[in-house]
Design an enzyme around this catalytic site. Structure first.
Site, mmCIF file in Angstrom:
data_model
loop_
_atom_site.group_PDB
_atom_site.id
_atom_site.type_symbol
_atom_site.label_atom_id
_atom_site.label_comp_id
_atom_site.label_asym_id
_atom_site.label_seq_id
_atom_site.Cartn_x
_atom_site.Cartn_y
_atom_site.Cartn_z
ATOM 1 N N ARG A 14 10.400 55.434 102.800
ATOM 2 C CA ARG A 14 11.537 56.300 103.172
ATOM 3 C C ARG A 14 11.211 57.120 104.425
ATOM 4 O O ARG A 14 11.735 56.859 105.505
ATOM 5 C CB ARG A 14 11.886 57.226 101.983
ATOM 6 C CG ARG A 14 13.216 57.954 102.124
ATOM 7 C CD ARG A 14 13.184 59.173 103.014
ATOM 8 N NE ARG A 14 12.202 60.188 102.618
ATOM 9 C CZ ARG A 14 11.897 61.213 103.384
ATOM 10 N NH1 ARG A 14 12.471 61.400 104.561
ATOM 11 N NH2 ARG A 14 10.968 62.087 102.994
ATOM 12 N N ASP A 15 10.330 58.092 104.324
ATOM 13 C CA ASP A 15 10.029 58.961 105.471
ATOM 14 C C ASP A 15 9.455 58.125 106.613
ATOM 15 O O ASP A 15 9.782 58.319 107.786
ATOM 16 C CB ASP A 15 9.017 60.043 105.047
ATOM 17 C CG ASP A 15 8.956 61.225 105.993
ATOM 18 O OD1 ASP A 15 9.095 61.025 107.211
ATOM 19 O OD2 ASP A 15 8.751 62.359 105.527
ATOM 20 N N HIS A 210 3.705 68.256 101.402
ATOM 21 C CA HIS A 210 4.188 67.125 102.231
ATOM 22 C C HIS A 210 3.862 67.503 103.665
ATOM 23 O O HIS A 210 4.501 68.388 104.244
ATOM 24 C CB HIS A 210 5.692 66.991 101.981
ATOM 25 C CG HIS A 210 6.425 66.001 102.818
ATOM 26 N ND1 HIS A 210 7.029 64.878 102.293
ATOM 27 C CD2 HIS A 210 6.699 65.953 104.147
ATOM 28 C CE1 HIS A 210 7.637 64.206 103.245
ATOM 29 N NE2 HIS A 210 7.462 64.831 104.390
ATOM 30 N N HIS A 212 3.235 66.511 107.582
ATOM 31 C CA HIS A 212 3.212 65.663 108.777
ATOM 32 C C HIS A 212 1.954 66.058 109.562
ATOM 33 O O HIS A 212 1.478 67.193 109.463
ATOM 34 C CB HIS A 212 4.511 65.831 109.563
ATOM 35 C CG HIS A 212 5.667 65.152 108.872
ATOM 36 N ND1 HIS A 212 6.089 63.898 109.214
ATOM 37 C CD2 HIS A 212 6.419 65.542 107.817
ATOM 38 C CE1 HIS A 212 7.080 63.535 108.403
ATOM 39 N NE2 HIS A 212 7.308 64.519 107.540
ATOM 40 N N CYS A 243 10.905 62.704 111.143
ATOM 41 C CA CYS A 243 12.288 62.988 110.814
ATOM 42 C C CYS A 243 13.084 62.879 112.105
ATOM 43 O O CYS A 243 12.716 63.487 113.110
ATOM 44 C CB CYS A 243 12.411 64.383 110.208
ATOM 45 S SG CYS A 243 14.123 64.851 109.927
ATOM 46 N N ASN A 252 3.672 61.264 108.640
ATOM 47 C CA ASN A 252 3.037 61.970 107.518
ATOM 48 C C ASN A 252 1.546 61.688 107.549
ATOM 49 O O ASN A 252 1.104 60.700 108.116
ATOM 50 C CB ASN A 252 3.557 61.413 106.189
ATOM 51 C CG ASN A 252 4.956 61.842 105.899
ATOM 52 O OD1 ASN A 252 5.907 61.167 106.246
ATOM 53 N ND2 ASN A 252 5.084 62.987 105.266
HETATM 54 P P1 HMG Z 1 28.418 65.374 107.490
HETATM 55 O O1 HMG Z 1 28.841 64.569 108.668
HETATM 56 O O2 HMG Z 1 28.499 66.875 107.584
HETATM 57 O O3 HMG Z 1 29.129 64.887 106.148
HETATM 58 O O4 HMG Z 1 26.929 64.958 107.139
HETATM 59 P P2 HMG Z 1 30.596 64.781 105.695
HETATM 60 O O5 HMG Z 1 30.600 65.108 104.234
HETATM 61 O O6 HMG Z 1 31.509 65.520 106.636
HETATM 62 O O7 HMG Z 1 30.898 63.204 105.858
HETATM 63 C C1 HMG Z 1 30.949 62.570 107.127
HETATM 64 C C2 HMG Z 1 30.881 61.066 106.932
HETATM 65 O O8 HMG Z 1 29.647 60.690 106.322
HETATM 66 C C3 HMG Z 1 31.973 60.529 106.004
HETATM 67 O O9 HMG Z 1 32.270 59.200 106.428
HETATM 68 C C4 HMG Z 1 31.274 60.435 104.666
HETATM 69 O O10 HMG Z 1 31.838 59.474 103.813
HETATM 70 C C5 HMG Z 1 29.882 59.997 105.096
HETATM 71 P P3 HMG Z 1 33.533 58.884 107.379
HETATM 72 O O11 HMG Z 1 34.693 59.434 106.624
HETATM 73 O O12 HMG Z 1 33.254 59.617 108.661
HETATM 74 O O13 HMG Z 1 33.475 57.410 107.497
HETATM 75 N N1 HMG Z 1 28.843 60.421 104.134
HETATM 76 C C6 HMG Z 1 27.979 59.590 103.520
HETATM 77 N N2 HMG Z 1 27.824 58.254 103.587
HETATM 78 C C7 HMG Z 1 26.867 57.728 102.820
HETATM 79 N N3 HMG Z 1 26.038 58.453 102.017
HETATM 80 C C8 HMG Z 1 26.191 59.773 101.923
HETATM 81 C C9 HMG Z 1 27.191 60.399 102.702
HETATM 82 N N4 HMG Z 1 27.586 61.673 102.845
HETATM 83 C C10 HMG Z 1 28.608 61.675 103.722
HETATM 84 N N5 HMG Z 1 25.380 60.476 101.117
HETATM 85 C C11 HMG Z 1 25.135 64.663 105.585
HETATM 86 C C12 HMG Z 1 26.229 65.578 106.072
HETATM 87 C C13 HMG Z 1 24.248 65.478 104.682
HETATM 88 C C14 HMG Z 1 25.727 63.495 104.851
HETATM 89 C C15 HMG Z 1 24.368 64.161 106.834
HETATM 90 O O14 HMG Z 1 23.981 65.274 107.570
HETATM 91 C C16 HMG Z 1 23.150 63.345 106.488
HETATM 92 O O15 HMG Z 1 23.246 62.232 105.983
HETATM 93 N N6 HMG Z 1 21.954 63.906 106.763
HETATM 94 C C17 HMG Z 1 20.728 63.258 106.399
HETATM 95 C C18 HMG Z 1 19.714 63.471 107.461
HETATM 96 C C19 HMG Z 1 18.444 62.783 107.027
HETATM 97 O O16 HMG Z 1 18.425 61.796 106.304
HETATM 98 N N7 HMG Z 1 17.302 63.337 107.491
HETATM 99 C C20 HMG Z 1 16.025 62.791 107.172
HETATM 100 C C21 HMG Z 1 15.630 63.010 105.746
HETATM 101 S S1 HMG Z 1 15.017 64.626 105.431
HETATM 102 C C22 HMG Z 1 13.376 64.569 105.943
HETATM 103 O O17 HMG Z 1 12.922 63.599 106.509
HETATM 104 C C23 HMG Z 1 12.505 65.742 105.624
HETATM 105 C C24 HMG Z 1 11.517 65.457 104.475
HETATM 106 O O18 HMG Z 1 10.700 64.332 104.763
HETATM 107 C C25 HMG Z 1 10.640 66.694 104.294
HETATM 108 C C26 HMG Z 1 10.037 67.172 105.610
HETATM 109 O O19 HMG Z 1 9.211 66.467 106.192
HETATM 110 O O20 HMG Z 1 10.478 68.239 106.049
HETATM 111 C C27 HMG Z 1 12.248 65.192 103.154
HETATM 112 MG MG MG Z 2 8.944 64.348 105.995
#
Ligand code: HMG
Ligand code: MG
Length: 308
Positions: A14-15, A210, A212, A243, A252
């Site tokens: 995933r990450d 966690h 990086h 990310c 990581n």
């Molecule tokens: P948004 O644009 O504000 O969401 O995104 P929305 O609710 O307004 O929806 C917009 C569109 O997205 C819509 O589609 C929804 O259906 C779709 P449209 O009508 O435009 O066709 N949508 C989705 N589709 C599939 N699955 C979903 C989903 N939700 C909405 N779950 C949202 C808000 C949170 C969805 C967006 O910002 C997002 O997906 N962010 C994820 C970012 C991400 O994955 N970042 C990396 C992971 S975190 C990380 O790596 C950190 C970690 O490792 C720890 C660390 O190291 O810090 C965990």
């Molecule tokens: Mg991470």
């Protein structure tokens, strides 16, 4: 205080892969999970149910979950940012059902907005029904607290800011507290200060780190956590990771490096380092670069010398 057994959660699928620009075949992602579990990883973060517009690499989430052959007793987790994500994770029934979901917030407002497009408070409002529904479905719920020791937009992040989010996650029923150094700027004392805030609200068995490894501090930070008795860490095979919303942050900490250190300290992980190095070599080969793990590289070189 130093634990004699440590659980590693490999977040590479995933990450690690979410940050790859080149599309990675679903079959490769599945193969990677299989290789990790063959190496003895009992917990694997497989994919995320986020918006494919935000993170296209994770768009095959359901296919990956459906394709993996599970080992009984292992824990397979996925990230869910909202109810849509949880519903998608549960839509396929038993064939795709995760054992655990991860809700992810940030200790800094700026990162929360960039990563999940809402404030910290809004994220908790969004997560509350997700956590309740996940618990009702019998899933374990873990949090990730990004930017716990530094933020690419805000800069310094204080332990108070970390504790604020720890408490909010606890209030909505999150069972496990993951503390993340998203951009790898943490150093041991700072990391301990952040961890201590998590430990005020969660038992040590439900707190994890966690890290990086952007500045090469991750092993030292893990050691600092071991000193607090913390015995669960996210790591990533071959040091993959990053990310998309934390520019400049590298992978990581490599699972291979952590296993090498822990083995040297006589700490049991249940992981076969040789098989892990093979898994790291496999995914690095697919991505067309050497493994970012120092131990992995050294062990592969040593192996080649013995064979020559
Ligand atoms: P948004 O644009 O504000 O969401 O995104 P929305 O609710 O307004 O929806 C917009 C569109 O997205 C819509 O589609 C929804 O259906 C779709 P449209 O009508 O435009 O066709 N949508 C989705 N589709 C599939 N699955 C979903 C989903 N939700 C909405 N779950 C949202 C808000 C949170 C969805 C967006 O910002 C997002 O997906 N962010 C994820 C970012 C991400 O994955 N970042 C990396 C992971 S975190 C990380 O790596 C950190 C970690 O490792 C720890 C660390 O190291 O810090 C965990
Ligand atoms: Mg991470």
């Amino acid at each position: 205080m130093i634990p004699d057994r440590v659980t590693l959660v490999d977040v590479g699928p995933r990450d690690g892969l979410q940050n790859e620009k080149q599309p990675v075949d679903t079959a490769v992602k599945i193969d990677l999970v299989h290789r990790l579990q063959a190496a003895g990883l009992r917990e694997i973060e497989v994919t995320s149910y986020v918006s494919p517009k935000w993170v296209p690499q994770m768009a095959d989430n359901a296919q990956v979950m459906a394709g993996i052959q599970r080992v009984a007793g292992n824990r397979y987790s996925v990230l869910v940012p909202n109810m849509l994500g949880l519903q998608a994770a549960l839509a396929g029934g038993d064939a795709t059902r995760p054992d655990e979901v991860v809700v992810f917030g940030a200790a800094s407002q700026a990162f929360s907005r960039r990563n999940i497009n809402c404030s910290i408070e809004e994220s908790i409002e969004r997560f509350a029904p997700v956590v309740a529904a996940a618990l009702a479905a019998g899933l374990k719920v873990r949090s990730a607290i990004s930017c716990a020791v530094g933020c690419p937009y805000q800069g310094e992040v204080t332990p108070d800011e970390v504790e604020h989010l720890v408490k909010l996650f606890k209030q909505i029923g999150v069972q496990h507290c993951g503390v993340a150094d998203t951009i790898g700027v943490g150093t041991p004392r700072k990391v301990q200060a952040a961890m201590e805030r998590a430990l005020k609200h969660y038992p040590v068995s439900e707190v994890s780190g966690h890290f990086h490894d952007t500045y090469g501090q991750a092993l030292a930070n893990i050691y600092a956590c071991l000193e607090l008795g913390i015995h669960t860490f996210d790591t990533s095979v071959a040091g993959l990771g990053g990310c998309p919303y934390a520019k400049g942050a590298t992978g990581n900490v490599a699972t291979e490096d952590v296993v090498f250190m822990l083995q040297g300290m006589g700490i049991d992980t249940g992981i076969d380092l040789d098989a892990l190095v093979d898994a790291g070599g496999y995914i690095s080969g697919v991505l067309g670069r050497p493994p970012m793990s120092r131990a992995g590289k050294a062990l592969l070189t040593k192996r080649a010398q013995v064979e020559a």
